[in-house]
Design a protein around this motif. Structure first.
Motif, PDB file in Angstrom:
ATOM      1  N   THR A   1       0.825  -1.208   0.000  1.00 34.11           N
ATOM      2  CA  THR A   1       0.000   0.000   0.000  1.00 34.11           C
ATOM      3  C   THR A   1       0.860   1.260   0.000  1.00 34.11           C
ATOM      4  OG1 THR A   1      -0.218  -0.065   2.409  1.00 34.11           O
ATOM      5  CG2 THR A   1      -1.990  -1.081   1.115  1.00 34.11           C
ATOM      6  N   GLY A   2       2.027   1.206   0.632  1.00 37.91           N
ATOM      7  CA  GLY A   2       2.933   2.347   0.605  1.00 37.91           C
ATOM      8  C   GLY A   2       3.460   2.624  -0.794  1.00 37.91           C
TER       9      GLY A   2
ATOM     10  N   GLY B   1       0.556   3.786  -2.981  1.00 36.02           N
ATOM     11  CA  GLY B   1       0.209   5.150  -2.610  1.00 36.02           C
ATOM     12  C   GLY B   1       1.194   6.170  -3.149  1.00 36.02           C
TER      13      GLY B   1
ATOM     14  N   LEU C   1      -0.725   7.475   3.241  1.00 38.83           N
ATOM     15  CA  LEU C   1      -0.423   6.171   2.665  1.00 38.83           C
ATOM     16  C   LEU C   1       0.996   5.720   2.971  1.00 38.83           C
ATOM     17  CD1 LEU C   1      -2.295   6.359  -0.718  1.00 38.83           C
ATOM     18  CD2 LEU C   1      -2.586   4.627   1.029  1.00 38.83           C
TER      19      LEU C   1
ATOM     20  N   ASP D   1      -4.250   4.144   5.601  1.00 43.38           N
ATOM     21  CA  ASP D   1      -4.242   3.801   4.181  1.00 43.38           C
ATOM     22  C   ASP D   1      -5.618   4.016   3.556  1.00 43.38           C
ATOM     23  OD1 ASP D   1      -1.598   3.140   4.308  1.00 43.38           O
ATOM     24  OD2 ASP D   1      -1.908   0.981   4.312  1.00 43.38           O
TER      25      ASP D   1
END
Length: 128
Positions: free
Chosen positions: A38-39, A42, A84, A92
């Motif tokens: 997700t990082g 993002g 994020l 998130d």
């Protein structure tokens, strides 16, 4: 300002709880990989949306218009991208809501109302 302190206490506590539950449910390694994914997603999405917003703002300025919506989009993208990059599923979710254009349309009126309220109360000053 009082909400910020509450936000800084409650959100991390909730994040820890969700991360512990996720680690117990799907495992530690999948949880860590999901946080990393997700990082990365993002950061990529924030870059794409940020560049598109800059192009929109430049286009509006070239037509002699004030890029108000583009500025609010930029604020949403900046905050969403930062959220994020922080580990946790709640941040998130909020970050993706602020980054994705269809959900950002829903959030923008609240942000406009908040800025208008701050200006009317004298907490925010616009210098022209």
């Amino acid at each position: 300002m009082r909400y910020l302190l509450l936000f800084l206490i409650i959100i991390p506590a909730l994040e820890i709880g969700v991360l512990l539950y996720s680690g117990k449910t799907i495992g530690v390694i999948p949880t860590i990989l999901l946080i990393i994914a997700t990082g990365i997603a993002g950061a990529y999405l924030a870059k794409q949306q940020g560049l598109e917003t800059i192009r929109k703002a430049q286009q509006q300025i070239s037509y002699g218009k004030m890029p108000g919506d583009a500025l609010i989009d930029g604020i949403c993208i900046l905050v969403g991208g930062c959220l994020l990059l922080t580990p946790g599923f709640i941040t998130d979710l909020i970050g993706f809501i602020l980054l994705l254009p269809p959900t950002r349309i829903v959030v923008k009126p609240f942000i406009k109302r908040m800025f208008r309220s701050m200006i009317n109360k004298g907490n925010l000053t616009i210098i022209r």
